[in-house]
Write an enzyme that holds these catalytic residues in place. Sequence first.
Site, PDB file in Angstrom:
ATOM      1  N   VAL A  46       3.624   4.670   1.681  1.00 33.35           N
ATOM      2  CA  VAL A  46       4.701   3.203   1.443  1.00 33.35           C
ATOM      3  C   VAL A  46       6.144   4.107   1.288  1.00 33.35           C
ATOM      4  O   VAL A  46       7.282   3.389   1.341  1.00 33.35           O
ATOM      5  CB  VAL A  46       4.709   2.974  -0.352  1.00 33.35           C
ATOM      6  CG1 VAL A  46       5.854   2.401  -0.765  1.00 33.35           C
ATOM      7  CG2 VAL A  46       3.217   1.848   0.114  1.00 33.35           C
ATOM      8  N   CYS A  47       5.999   5.659   0.767  1.00 35.35           N
ATOM      9  CA  CYS A  47       7.178   6.636   1.121  1.00 35.35           C
ATOM     10  C   CYS A  47       8.236   6.152   1.818  1.00 35.35           C
ATOM     11  O   CYS A  47       9.479   6.365   1.442  1.00 35.35           O
ATOM     12  CB  CYS A  47       6.703   7.907   0.307  1.00 35.35           C
ATOM     13  SG  CYS A  47       5.890   8.230  -0.612  1.00 35.35           S
ATOM     14  N   PRO A  48       7.435   6.388   2.992  1.00 39.33           N
ATOM     15  CA  PRO A  48       8.817   6.827   4.543  1.00 39.33           C
ATOM     16  C   PRO A  48       9.299   4.924   4.520  1.00 39.33           C
ATOM     17  O   PRO A  48      10.834   5.332   4.738  1.00 39.33           O
ATOM     18  CB  PRO A  48       7.504   6.681   5.673  1.00 39.33           C
ATOM     19  CG  PRO A  48       6.395   6.250   4.947  1.00 39.33           C
ATOM     20  CD  PRO A  48       6.043   6.396   3.895  1.00 39.33           C
ATOM     21  N   LEU A  51      12.410   5.537   1.871  1.00 41.34           N
ATOM     22  CA  LEU A  51      13.137   6.400   2.490  1.00 41.34           C
ATOM     23  C   LEU A  51      14.194   5.801   3.214  1.00 41.34           C
ATOM     24  O   LEU A  51      15.440   5.973   3.330  1.00 41.34           O
ATOM     25  CB  LEU A  51      12.514   7.767   2.143  1.00 41.34           C
ATOM     26  CG  LEU A  51      11.508   8.275   1.708  1.00 41.34           C
ATOM     27  CD1 LEU A  51      11.286   9.685   2.051  1.00 41.34           C
ATOM     28  CD2 LEU A  51      12.616   9.143   0.377  1.00 41.34           C
TER      29      LEU A  51
END
Length: 187
Positions: A46-48, A51
């Site tokens: 999920v993080c990329p 970001l």
Amino acid sequence: MGVINSEIKPFNATAFKQGEFVEISEADVKGKWAIFFFYPADFTFVCPTELGDVADHYEELQKLGVEVFSVSTDTHFTHKAWHDSSETIGKINYYMVGDQTGTITNNFGVMREGQGLADRATFLIDPDGIIQAMEITAEGIGRDADDLMRKVKAAQYVRNHPGEVCPAKWKEGEATLSPSLDLVGKI
């Protein structure tokens, strides 16, 4: 946990930004609007997406006088490796802060107990170093940079127009409210 209207605490860290390692502290935040965008870890799922979404809005944020500091407990070396190996992360031009000591993550109260990882959390800081907005979501719930942009514009509007407030779903250019006794019970 970070509290609305509280001042950010002192910190020192190394960040990766546009091909370089740079030293930053709370002094680099004061005098401008800032977003602290915490996420659990590099090389995840999920993080990329989050970001990358913020990276797509970075130019507009810069025009609004806002600097972005993404923060995880990974090192600045890991941020560089991720930036160099991922097309999505490779488009990031904002600060990728290494917080391996957990100082910043703990200062904002978003360290996961016993895990050494940050919660998925966003803080909007005004030029005085005061937290004006925050959002924390569960692990599987990604954030939306469009809504973050709306919050930035609302916070800046309220700061620049004392006595006015932005109602739910407010977007730039729409009507605001001036709280008064005349409005009580009519909204």
